[in-house]
Design an enzyme around this catalytic site. Structure first.
Site, mmCIF file in Angstrom:
data_model
loop_
_atom_site.group_PDB
_atom_site.id
_atom_site.type_symbol
_atom_site.label_atom_id
_atom_site.label_comp_id
_atom_site.label_asym_id
_atom_site.label_seq_id
_atom_site.Cartn_x
_atom_site.Cartn_y
_atom_site.Cartn_z
ATOM 1 N N SER A 42 0.844 -1.206 0.000
ATOM 2 C CA SER A 42 0.000 0.000 0.000
ATOM 3 C C SER A 42 0.877 1.253 0.000
ATOM 4 O O SER A 42 2.099 1.178 0.102
ATOM 5 C CB SER A 42 -0.906 0.010 1.225
ATOM 6 O OG SER A 42 -0.147 0.253 2.407
ATOM 7 N N SER A 44 0.961 3.817 2.233
ATOM 8 C CA SER A 44 0.989 4.555 3.497
ATOM 9 C C SER A 44 2.365 5.099 3.859
ATOM 10 O O SER A 44 2.475 5.997 4.693
ATOM 11 C CB SER A 44 0.474 3.673 4.637
ATOM 12 O OG SER A 44 1.387 2.635 4.940
ATOM 13 N N LYS A 99 5.404 0.873 9.408
ATOM 14 C CA LYS A 99 5.267 2.295 9.737
ATOM 15 C C LYS A 99 6.591 2.796 10.309
ATOM 16 O O LYS A 99 7.528 2.043 10.534
ATOM 17 C CB LYS A 99 4.155 2.532 10.773
ATOM 18 C CG LYS A 99 2.788 1.959 10.421
ATOM 19 C CD LYS A 99 2.122 2.669 9.258
ATOM 20 C CE LYS A 99 0.782 2.010 8.911
ATOM 21 N NZ LYS A 99 0.195 2.563 7.668
ATOM 22 N N SER A 201 -2.683 7.156 5.895
ATOM 23 C CA SER A 201 -2.073 6.076 6.659
ATOM 24 C C SER A 201 -2.937 5.752 7.868
ATOM 25 O O SER A 201 -3.252 6.628 8.674
ATOM 26 C CB SER A 201 -0.667 6.482 7.126
ATOM 27 O OG SER A 201 -0.138 5.519 8.012
#
Length: 252
Positions: A42, A44, A99, A201
């Protein structure tokens, strides 16, 4: 009969099977304890990580676990602000996420109405970057095409954030609504994680602090990247769509 061809055949088969099982065990041990590849699914972490970036993750960076459990055999170093970490989702343990660590235990994290982060009451230093198709505008970071960020450059605000000693790129979507407006104090043995694509995100602003036991490892570098995969084999990069400029870039 000892020494017969049949006996020798069985011995060779046993030796071959033993070597095969040893090789499988060595590969599994390598992935369990040391390093494992992951693919970014993705956007993010745009612009630091793009969709279809293949990264290598150090499983040993934060310690060693018992296989197939969340229990630590021993702990290594603690995550630092700025580390890019792979972990099991707080909401679904079968789903892996990636992250950046923004807050450590005891930190108070806030996001101001403009989208910028505050740590312990101080807004992080930021420097705006004018990004275009001209590669010179993107140095010293990896090249990022407009198609990579799922929009036009003009739709976003690129900036360099100084995360108390770790400088990295991030971006905000112009005109996006901001929702995280309360101070959040990170509990012990937890971390506050955010994506570099701040307005796109789902991170600690949604599901809270990340427990240390959910950590899987630290992202080290991009070893392969492509704009698209093969039509009928979605886990293999399309050789015609390789992003050559991203190979073996270390991750800040």
């Amino acid at each position: 009969v000892p020494g017969s061809k049949k006996t020798k055949g069985k011995a060779k088969f046993g030796e071959g099977m033993g070597s095969f099982l040893f090789a499988v065990a060595a590969i599994l041990a390598f992935r369990w304890a040391l390093f494992e590849p992951y693919v970014i699914p993705s956007g993010s972490m745009i612009p630091t990580l793009l969709i279809h970036d293949h990264i290598l993750v150090s499983k040993f960076a934060y310690g060693l676990r018992l296989p197939f459990t969340s229990s630590w055999i021993f702990r290594n170093q603690e995550p630092k602000r700025g580390d890019i970490v792979v972990f099991r989702s707080v909401e679904d343990a079968g789903y892996f996420m990636i992250k950046r660590v923004v807050g450590l235990p005891g930190d108070k994290i806030e996001v101001d109405p403009e989208g910028y982060v505050k740590v312990n009451g101080e807004r992080l230093q930021t420097e705006h970057i004018n990004v275009s198709d001209d590669p010179a505008s993107q140095k010293p970071y990896y090249p990022v095409k407009a198609s990579d960020i799922q929009g036009d450059y003009a739709e976003f605000e690129f900036y360099q954030e100084d995360l108390l000693g770790v400088k990295h790129r991030a971006l905000l979507t112009k005109g996006a609504p901001r929702f995280f407006d309360r101070p959040f104090t990170v509990p012990d043995d937890h971390f506050f994680c955010m994506g570099d694509n701040r307005d796109n995100s789902k991170d600690s602003r949604y599901w809270g602090a990340l427990p240390r036991e959910n950590l899987l490892g630290k992202a080290l570098f991009v070893w392969l990247s492509c704009e698209d995969t093969l039509p009928y084999i979605p886990f293999i990069c399309n050789p015609a769509k390789i992003r050559w400029g991203r190979f073996f870039n270390g991750l800040n």
